[in-house]
Structures are given as structure tokens and as C-alpha cells.
Write an enzyme that holds these catalytic residues in place. Sequence first.
Site, PDB file in Angstrom:
ATOM      1  N   ARG A   1       0.814  -1.224   0.000  1.00 51.89           N
ATOM      2  CA  ARG A   1       0.000   0.000   0.000  1.00 51.89           C
ATOM      3  C   ARG A   1       0.845   1.270   0.000  1.00 51.89           C
ATOM      4  NH1 ARG A   1      -2.720   2.057  -2.528  1.00 51.89           N
ATOM      5  NH2 ARG A   1      -3.569  -0.014  -2.860  1.00 51.89           N
TER       6      ARG A   1
ATOM      7  N   LYS B   1       5.059  39.294  -6.802  1.00 55.97           N
ATOM      8  CA  LYS B   1       3.666  39.092  -7.214  1.00 55.97           C
ATOM      9  C   LYS B   1       2.833  40.341  -6.959  1.00 55.97           C
ATOM     10  CE  LYS B   1       3.722  34.118  -6.616  1.00 55.97           C
ATOM     11  NZ  LYS B   1       3.085  32.989  -5.939  1.00 55.97           N
TER      12      LYS B   1
ATOM     13  N   ASP C   1       0.020  36.930 -16.123  1.00 53.50           N
ATOM     14  CA  ASP C   1      -1.030  36.210 -15.417  1.00 53.50           C
ATOM     15  C   ASP C   1      -2.407  36.465 -16.016  1.00 53.50           C
ATOM     16  OD1 ASP C   1      -1.776  34.449 -13.347  1.00 53.50           O
ATOM     17  OD2 ASP C   1      -2.578  36.146 -12.201  1.00 53.50           O
TER      18      ASP C   1
ATOM     19  N   LYS D   1       2.724  25.252  -5.475  1.00 53.10           N
ATOM     20  CA  LYS D   1       1.461  24.705  -4.946  1.00 53.10           C
ATOM     21  C   LYS D   1       1.565  23.184  -4.893  1.00 53.10           C
ATOM     22  CE  LYS D   1      -1.232  28.670  -6.535  1.00 53.10           C
ATOM     23  NZ  LYS D   1      -2.268  29.188  -7.449  1.00 53.10           N
TER      24      LYS D   1
ATOM     25  N   GLU E   1       5.455  39.565 -11.753  1.00 58.86           N
ATOM     26  CA  GLU E   1       4.123  39.258 -12.275  1.00 58.86           C
ATOM     27  C   GLU E   1       3.495  40.520 -12.859  1.00 58.86           C
ATOM     28  OE1 GLU E   1       1.442  37.449  -9.419  1.00 58.86           O
ATOM     29  OE2 GLU E   1      -0.307  38.247 -10.482  1.00 58.86           O
TER      30      GLU E   1
END
Lengths: 264, 264, 264, 264, 264, 264
Positions: free
Chosen positions: A84, A151, A202, A119, A181
Site C-alpha cells: 500500500r 507578485k 497572469d 502549490k 508578475e
Amino acid sequence: MEDLGRAGDITTDALIPADLHATGLFVARQPGTIAGMGLARLAFALVDPRVVLTITAADGTPVRPGDAVARLEGPARGILTGERVALNFLGHLSGIATATASIAGAIAHTRTHIVCTRKTTPGLRVVEKYAVRCGGGMNHRFGLDDAILIKDNHIAIAGGIAPALERARAHAGHLVKIELEVDTLAQLDQALALGVDAVLLDNMTLEDLRTAVTMVAGRAVTEASGRINLETAPAIAETGVDLISAGWLTHSAAVLDIGLDISA
Amino acid sequence: MEDLGRAGDITTDALIPADLHATGLFVARQPGTIAGMGLARLAFALVDPRVVLTITAADGTPVRPGDAVARLEGPARGILTGERVALNFLGHLSGIATATASIAGAIAHTRTHIVCTRKTTPGLRVVEKYAVRCGGGMNHRFGLDDAILIKDNHIAIAGGIAPALERARAHAGHLVKIELEVDTLAQLDQALALGVDAVLLDNMTLEDLRTAVTMVAGRAVTEASGRINLETAPAIAETGVDLISAGWLTHSAAVLDIGLDISA
Amino acid sequence: MEDLGRAGDITTDALIPADLHATGLFVARQPGTIAGMGLARLAFALVDPRVVLTITAADGTPVRPGDAVARLEGPARGILTGERVALNFLGHLSGIATATASIAGAIAHTRTHIVCTRKTTPGLRVVEKYAVRCGGGMNHRFGLDDAILIKDNHIAIAGGIAPALERARAHAGHLVKIELEVDTLAQLDQALALGVDAVLLDNMTLEDLRTAVTMVAGRAVTEASGRINLETAPAIAETGVDLISAGWLTHSAAVLDIGLDISA
Amino acid sequence: MEDLGRAGDITTDALIPADLHATGLFVARQPGTIAGMGLARLAFALVDPRVVLTITAADGTPVRPGDAVARLEGPARGILTGERVALNFLGHLSGIATATASIAGAIAHTRTHIVCTRKTTPGLRVVEKYAVRCGGGMNHRFGLDDAILIKDNHIAIAGGIAPALERARAHAGHLVKIELEVDTLAQLDQALALGVDAVLLDNMTLEDLRTAVTMVAGRAVTEASGRINLETAPAIAETGVDLISAGWLTHSAAVLDIGLDISA
Amino acid sequence: MEDLGRAGDITTDALIPADLHATGLFVARQPGTIAGMGLARLAFALVDPRVVLTITAADGTPVRPGDAVARLEGPARGILTGERVALNFLGHLSGIATATASIAGAIAHTRTHIVCTRKTTPGLRVVEKYAVRCGGGMNHRFGLDDAILIKDNHIAIAGGIAPALERARAHAGHLVKIELEVDTLAQLDQALALGVDAVLLDNMTLEDLRTAVTMVAGRAVTEASGRINLETAPAIAETGVDLISAGWLTHSAAVLDIGLDISA
Amino acid sequence: MEDLGRAGDITTDALIPADLHATGLFVARQPGTIAGMGLARLAFALVDPRVVLTITAADGTPVRPGDAVARLEGPARGILTGERVALNFLGHLSGIATATASIAGAIAHTRTHIVCTRKTTPGLRVVEKYAVRCGGGMNHRFGLDDAILIKDNHIAIAGGIAPALERARAHAGHLVKIELEVDTLAQLDQALALGVDAVLLDNMTLEDLRTAVTMVAGRAVTEASGRINLETAPAIAETGVDLISAGWLTHSAAVLDIGLDISA
């Protein structure tokens, strides 16, 4: 440890004789791309080092349903107890490789590469980034200390693109690149005037992406992000951007279904 | 550590003043069910304990796009640096809770419960099982030492259902339950004759499931598995089984999209 | 590490030549049952992997004073440096196995089994439970998450046996058993009416135990506890209970005296 | 972790409301001496930091049956979940303190001290040595690196007392003491002629011990070992030895029985 | 881990073929004494166990510029990736051994020994003390629990030498030595009257050291400290003190320059 | 742990009353620049959290002999027990900051910066790099995964500068910079033709450095290394290179002497 707990595999210990030898096959139940054989082997090494895992589909190999991806040989108990955890690693990472390979295939007619993001599943970043490479993708930053990526929130707090880039350049070591960004062509224009190593475009329209690529004209790496999937990727890649990035490769790819066929 | 590396968040350190105070909101971008607030709070506590996270949507709460799920207050640096790890936990676990809740909703008209399996992401089993409970599901075994679950491979190697059950009973402690996987009604008949605490009815037709429930007649817990999804779940639950189990809740649920809106 | 500290075995390093080869015997100084050979071997493997430990009395073997239980061969330094830690494990676990075996022997004419409890030495629970099995005993719960065991304090706070059992059943997963502690036959009667998997008959008289066994009539596992020792065990077992449990097996058994005879 | 496992205290979580407040008393069921309050408090701090443990019998305090040794106040769940681990520490260490105090009391009319050895429970040496001090005993070496203790096996391999002492002195740092085990008065004579800091008089008769003390005449610390118990200790101490040492204080002392009385 | 980070040696992985075999030499660029070969070997074992390090200058060996100290053979990638960590250990510890050997050489005409202190680099004490021994020095205490060393601050707070020594003796185990720091001959006189195992003569003039040695007359070990360097050491040693101690051996010795010559 | 061992600070425990309160000053004994206050505070927090350390000379502050750099207040035992570890950190890191500041001062009339390397003390890289920044220096790579740095050995094995740069560019992520070591102006010429982000000019003459700066003409960052010290640094900086790098800042800087003055 997570799977064995304190008392171990009480089912296998009760039912399977300690000296029974067995062979098993890990078999793909779906088409996909393999990643994670090293961790699958490690799982068995920790459970019972006498279980020998022979790889028949190395990391990065595409497989079809029914293909054997690895062969197991050793004590039946060890094979059943380690199964498993080995499959949880193999399925998870092969799922990421498979998702990456599908996008990579869809944009293979262009010069664009698919890259992953930060992420990732907590605790598994390094191996998930490896799985992306197995699927033909490239990696973005491994962490916050790899490069400067400015960002929208940073720009807003720093008071605009100009002061943001200025501070970034003042603090960056000589081997640290800076990416910014931008959401609009006006921002891009400003960024190019000030100079950056890469721009993250973006959620731009295809038309804006095409214009952006023309504006950049090789002076910075161009990366498109936002709503990347199998349907949208080809057209986005055809705009001429260098990279397209997608968080779901690592955070939402479904596992690749792989099962164990065992015979004692 | 995984995200900060050795040099830390070099973007935030370069751009954001150390003494700047900010507030932020974690906002759902999709409908779903929340899970993982404790780990999101822990992420900030490790990065900067002065960041205060106030929960507005506790674990188990259904949310709509635009709903604020938590409010952040503290040093802007700490909020920006901790954001990704917090959201990686929150998104992953809320994704599992959301998937679980959708199935639970689809079978709410029956007495059947949805349960997860041991097919979890390595290292995250305990918190993924918790996320399933947040979504209204129940947990199966946490590990190999919790209970005896005799699967097809065990039966094959042990030489049949009878010797398998016999050995299991001989070794099981007095507080250990025994569940047996059966693929056919004939196997079920044999299992009931010998006595078991639960039966795992794997990949049976709806008709066979109905017959199985009748055959069991309350003498054992009935669990259906195989091809459980939003479309199939209601009909399977209506056969009267006690439980339906699905590995994809924990291994393949997509993250719930949650973002950070910050203002300094 | 606990024994070597920072500077290591300064006596042996000063007195014994690095290249001196020696052989040693671990010899029982008392009658008993052996447990812990694996940890004894591990102790030497950590100190000096060239020391070879050959087991002559495997775990579970009864020994008499003078019996060699293991043979050591390798660098004299490694044998002398590893001796104490190896014997601390071997003596402690063999002491538990010996105590268990003495009770198991005293009740061998009945169908009752001896089981240990969670009253273990902190940090050593898993290996102490293993030692109990080496002595012919069985294990109770390994921890608080193994099964539900409702004790007097739980019943008092929950407001009685009925609400306690009701809540337990509502929360228990489908593979979790429920045991209830009862101090009187009236409580037992109530428990049986509501249904439980096992009953812990605490500190009952022999007469009450006999009555309890009759009342239960196979509907639950019966476990007697309280004041179990070599003198009381046979009569308690003869009442027909399935199990007798004793905490002192793991928390108060004296070590089995084993010594090292070495020759260089 | 050892007690909670993956799923935690499922009994308490099922039966006891999360917001129920309770008070409890740890009560001695036997006469003895307390040790381990710090670890008992730590156990609750790890389970639920809101549980406040107020010590009423500090480490080193003698108690009688019925004496409350600590008072607990806080969430009922936390008290019930932490109880066993706290009592396992408290009982084990108080058992050692009690055994030590009984010997210390039996030799209080002499100037002899009782000391423990390196025969400790693996993993618990430091706290067991502390428990010996709580019972009025003193500590021998904490590990192999504390001082040089030349035992019979070292002497045999080194080729006699003279070469053993010579090598020890050549290697010992200037702050390292040397103790030598002697089994006969002849060996003692040899040791004193060569000079040692302490002598371990192993298994000598009372008469030999008396002669040894006279021979040593204050030139070295004298330590008697072998067959030390409540009956033999007074006469051995009366021979005038400085120390008597006993391994069973730490490896075979029975736990002190302490229980929890709780009320919600 | 400290050097490889998350993404590993990206230079070597990019440039060097995985199957390229290479040999390398670690070559001394300065005269000195070697220490740390074991850790250098460990560094390669962790990076790639196929890299074989053959020692040509064992720990404690003096070397001249150009001397090969070890030979490396194995995958070129492993050699290049492990180089820096291996050399960081080897250079640091050889630097300490070299500094120690230079002092040891300068006082070789006396019976005095050079010893190090607890002024070590955090985390590396045990290996730094080992490096001192490789350079021909001896070790002082490994930590605060090894022996009692009463310094000026202790004396001041304890209220003088007499109460300090009295309390030390009352608490010291029978195998614990006591050393006392004295700054004047008057203090030394007082210490000798009360009895100590060793005296630390701190920052005394050569004349006072000579007088101190005469006063002590073998009743205690004498240790001189303060301003020990290559120039001062011989004269201090010639005063007849047993030991001279210097913190800079471990905290300020420059690394020994060792480089890698590689050929594929 | 490294300093306290198993038995703790036996000197302080024996001599200093547990309830005695004291104040202390950390005082610089040499001129220098402070670094490491956070770790000094941590040392006391681990030993006794009641000891309050008030910083009077923050990291980066230049100090003169006699300057108090921190004030301690709390239990005398805690101050004395934590002193050495706190000073070992403070002295080591302040030594690095002091060395860096001296070079930074010597080149302050130029636009050149001083940077450290990966030649750090094992286990302390991150804090040593921080100390360099406290001294006014900048950091090079934190590890092998930060950027691509192609050294002479890589070039030799890769078969020249051209294939080395080609492979590097093919494998480098879009945020990874590439630096190349060149030993001659001919190599520099080749590198500039192919394009690099930075060049490491190793052991070049002042004249060659000047020529190199002219050749580069701002197209890459220029870093000079080799034989950098207080005497050579000004002239090297005056050649116009952007950076000079020196390993000894982190591997061979002597500690800054700081002592404790305590009063109870």
C-alpha cells in the site's frame, strides 16, 4: 511507520506463513507515465529488505493498461505489507507525471515548456517536482529562497513596480534572478523599461500574450499562467511564450491506478 | 522549512518593510467545505507567531465563492511568507472535505455512510482522515494494525476463505475485528457461515449488492467498494449497504481554490 | 548514546587493545524465558557491527541457570562496550517473558489466557508487549486508539452505562470493538442487555466471576482483572473467564539475571 | 504519541463532552516515596496544556495509602487521556524512589550511602538516576564516559591488575577518577599498593568487607556490591564501607501503585 | 543536506555524465597534521556510497604541501558533489590538529601536556576534541557534567574558596574530581589546605607558576591557562606545570588548506 | 545538550543556591562587530527561560573593548550554566562579522563588495552567512542548488568552456543564474562570447583583473577570488571588480573575545 503503527500488519502476520516466498507484479490499470519507482523500492526496503523490486518501467516511461511496471520477489509477508505504501507513492507521483506528460504532449509542436509551481502537497515538494520532470515538464522555484518572484501583493504593498524592482535589485545576491508578475501590457511595458529576468503574464488573453511576446522580444523569459489545461494549453503555447505554469499538476492531479498481482 | 529553505523568503525580505502591519483575508474561490484551519494557523505560528489568524469558516463549514474563511492580522512579511504553506494545507484538506461532502450529500436520503481508505498521500494520512470527517464521512482503518482486513490476495495465498478466517480468528486479540473481502455471493455465503464482523463487497452489481444485504441480514457490517462516484453513489447506497468506500476521496480530490486578499 | 555519552567507553578504550579478538557467552543466572535477542543484537550492531551475536536460546525459549543464551564473537572492545545495553534490554524483556510464562503455566489447565495492559514502561510499550507474547501471553490494547474501553471514570462522567454505550456505538468506526468495565453483576446485566463486545470484570469474587461467566454465556469476551498473581491466577482462570489481565507483567516484573562470560 | 497512536483516545472522545470541566486527584494506594512529578506534568502538558497539575507531594516526599499526591483541574477529556502516561511515569519512578528509600532507611544508622548502577531501563537512565536521588540514594556513573571502572573482565583481558591500572592511568584525563573491582583481599592489597581512587568490593563476606575497610584506611572510596537487599544491607553497611550499590533499584523495583480519582 | 538543499548539485547534474568514472586526490596545500578522515569518508558515503575514499594520511599524520592525504575513486558526480562538505570537515579538524601539534611540539622538551577547553564550535565539540588528540593534545571536560570545575564566578557567588569546596565535596559523586581556579598564590595556599584534585592557575606570571608548582608538590594536578601561544608556551611549560590549556585550539584555529585534484 | 550531558552542570548545582538571583554583563574584550545575539538568547532560553537577556549591542554594531554587549538577569544558576554555549555562539559569529567588517572597511572607498563562500563550518552555514551580512558583506551561494557555478574541475571534465556552458544552459531553470570560473583572459574572452551571468576571476594579477573588468564592460558580474586579505583587498577592489570573495571569513576567522561579568 504511518501504515504499520505499533502492532504491525496483523492481517498478514496472522494469515501468511513467515517463510512463504511469492512473486508479484505492479500492473498499470490506466494509461500514463511512471514516476516514483525509487520510493516504491524504498518502501519495501524499510518493510523487508529481502523483497527485491525489479523495475520494468523506469521513471518517465509511458505505460498502457496491463503493462507490468515492476516485478516483486521475496517473502509474501513483506510484499503484502509494503504494497500500500509503495503504491501510494507510485500512484501519486505517476499521477503527476501523467498530467504533466499530457500537457507536454499537447504543446510539443511549439517551443514552449510546461512548469510546475510551489502549490505542492506539504512534505512532498521535492519528489513532486521530480515527478514533473519525469513527465517532461520543468521546475519553477523549489522554495521562497531560490529566486525573487514579485507578485501582485508585493507590488501593491511596495507601492508600485518601480520601487519593487529597485528594492529587489538592491537586495538580490549576484546569482539571484528576478521575475515580476504583470497583469496588463502597461505593467509589462514598465517592467521592461526597468529590466527584469522574467515576466509572469497572469491570466492574459491570447491576443495580449501574443503582443507581450512581441514587446519582450527576447529581453526576458516569458511565463504564462492561469487556466492552463489540456484544452487551453496549445493555443497559449502558440502565442510564443517560453513557459506555461500550472499549479494543478502537483496539487490536483489524480493518482495513476496501479495494482498488485501476486502469486505464491 | 520545505518552503523557506536556507535563505528564507528573499522576495518579501527585500520588498516589504519589517515593521509594516497588514490585514488579509483567505477567500474561497469555489464552493466547497472547509478543513485544515488548524494547520493553516500552525503554518503562520511557525513563520511568525505575531500573525493572528481568526477563523470565520470553521472546519466542516460549507462555503460559497467569495466567502472569507479566515482573517489574518500582523506583520505583512509574516502574512506573505506563510501564505503558500497555509494555503497548500487548507486547499488540499478542504478539497478532500469537499469531495466527501458531495458524496455524503448524494446519499443523504439513505442510511449509508461514505468512508475513506488507506489510499492516502504519504505523510498526511491522519490529517486526510480528519478532512474526510469534516466532510461528513467516516474513517476506515488508520493503518495495518487497526483491524484485520482479509483481501483477495490474502485469501488466495491462505488457500481459501475458511483457512483464512480460521487463522485470523486464532491470532486476533479480543478487541480486534475481522473484515473479509468477497467478490461473489457464493463467497459471501461461505463467509457468513463461518462468521465475520464485516464484509467488503467489491465491485458487485447493484442486484448482487441488494441480494448480499438480504443475505447478511444484519449479521455483519456491509461495505461496498469499487467505482464509487457522484453518479453511482446514490444507487449503490439505495441497495441498503451500511458503507460505501472510496480511495479517491483522499488520493485524487482536487484542491479547493482559496486565495489571499491582502491590504497593508 | 545513553551509555556512551560524548567520550565513549573510556575504560575499554584505555585497557583493551583495538585489535584484540574475543568470544563471549551470555549465560542465564536464573531460570526463566528469553525475550529481546533482537535488541541485544541491535545494541552490538550500533556499537561495533563486527561483533557477531549467535542466538542459542531464541525468544520464547525457557532456560535454566547456566544455560548459554547467546554467543558473541568479535573485537573485545565492542563486546565489552555493548554488553550493558544489550543486557539491559535482554534482562528487562526476559523478565517480562518469565513473569508471563509463570502465569501462563499456572493456568495451562484451563482455556483462559493471560493478557497485559497499557501499564508499560514509557518508551518501551511495543517491545514489552512483544515480550509478553514470548512468554505465552496475549496483548490487550496497544494504545488509546485501538478499541473503545469504557472504564468506571468514563461511566461516571457519561452518566451511566446506557448513555456511555450509546455514545460509544455512535462514534465507533465499523471495525472498532467496545469493551466495558463492570464492577457488579447488576452492571453486567445492564451491559449484556445493551450489547458489548467484551466485559472487564474488575476485582470480582470467584463466585461472582463464575456467575458472570454463566450470565454472559458466550455473548461477549470475559476478562477478569485485579489482584492477579501466581497464587490467585489458577482459581480465577477456573471460573471460566476468557482472559485474565495483569499490569505488573510489564511494569513490575524483575529482570532476568543474565551475565557475560568473556575470554580473549 | 506511544499511547495516542494515530486516532487518539477514541473512548474519551466518544463519551466525554469537549467542554466538560473536571477535577481529579492522584492518590497513593501504597506507602512509598514520590518521584516523577515533572514528567507527570509534562504528560498532561503534551495532551492538553489547559490541564493544571498542582503538586501536593513533591518528589522525595514519603506518602501513605490514601494520600493525595497531586490535584488535576481542567478539561475532563485531557485528564482522562493523559492519565495513563502520567501514572506510568509517576509509578515507575516512585517505585524506584521507594525502593531506594527503604534501603536508605535501613542503613541510616551508619555513614554508608546507597548508590545505583548502570543497570537501568533503556531510554530512562537519567530520570531513573534522579528517582534514586529522590529516595535518598546517590548516583554511580551515568555512562561509560564518566569515569574509569575496571571490572573483572577488563582485568582478565588486560593481563592483571597492574597492567590494567597502568594503562588506565596513562589514558585518563586529569579529571577522570579510576575505580577497580576486586574480589579478594589479595587483589585489594595489590590495588592499594598501586593506588586507585575507589575499590568495588564484589560479593565479599562481611568479615572480608571489615578487613577491607581496615586495609583501605581512607586511601580510597570503598563500595560493596552483590546481594544487597533490605535484609542484608544493614550488616553490610555496618562493616564501614562508604557505599553499597544495587542494580535492582533501577531495573527491578515494582511500581508504586497510584490511582486517579476524578469528579466532573 | 546543508549543502545539497532541495534541488541538489545542479551544476554537476547538468555538466557531468551520470556514468562518468573519475579519480581524485585530496592534496595538502600547507604543512600540518591531519584529522577528520572519518567524516570526510562519511560525507561521500552520504552523497554516493560508490565513491571509495582510500586514506593515505591517517588522522594524526603530519603532512607537507603537495602530500596526497586521500585518494577518491568512483562516479565523477559523487566526487564533485561531496567535495566541499568533505573538505570543510577535513580542513576544520586538520586545522585544530595542526594548531595543537605546533604547541605540542614547542613543549615536547618538557613533561607538560597541552589540553583544550569547552570553548568549541557549537555542534562539533566531540569531533573537535578528537582533533586535539590527533594533534597530540589531551582533553579537558567534554561538558558541564564531567567533573566539577570551580571558577572565579562560582567562588565569588559561593562566598569564598572554603564554602565553595565544601559544597562541591558534599555533592560530588564518588567518581567525580574537583578542580579549582586560583588567581593568586594566597588562593592556592588556601585550596591546598582544603584539598583539591586539580588547580587551574589562571594568568599567573612565570615566577608565580614556578612557585605554585613547588607549593603544590604533587598533591594536585596543575593547569596553567591564559595567553597560551607558540611563543609563550615553552616558558610556561618549563615552569613544571602538568598542563597548559588553550581555548583557541578549538575556537580560532585556521583551517588547513587541502584541495581536490580530479581526473576523469 | 552538547554541554549539559546527562548529569547537567554539577558545579553550579552543587555551589549556587537554586533561588539566588544574579545580574551579568557580556563585555567585549576586543574591538569588533557583534553577531549572534539571537542564538545567545536562545541558549539561555533552553537552559532556563527565566534568564532575561537584554541586548545593548545589536547584531551589526561595532564595539570597543569594555563595551557591554548584553545584560543578563535571572537565576544565577541559569546564567552560569548557559554562559559557555551562549558565548561560543556569540564569539564565533562575532568573529566572522568582525573579519568581514575589517575587509568591508578596507574597500569602502570602492564600489566593490566582499562576499563569503561555501567554505563554512559544518552545521553552521546559515548562521555564518548571516554573520557575514552583519559585518557588511554579501552572500554567495547557500548551497549547491542555488545557482550554477562552473569551476575548473567541471570545465575539465565537460571538455571545455563551450560544452560546459551549453549543457548548463540546457538544464538550468529559467530563474537559475550561471557563473563560470576563468583563470585566464583567453578563457574570459571565450565565456563572454558565449554569454554568462557572472565570471569568477580566480587568482588573477591586478593587471589582468583590470583588463578583465574592461573586457566584461558590464555584461556580467565580476568576482575576484584568491589570496584576499586586509593587505591585498584594497588594490583588488580598485581594479573595479564587482565582488571579492574569501573563504576564510567563515572558516578561519578567530573568535571575538567576549566575557561574562556576574554579580549576585
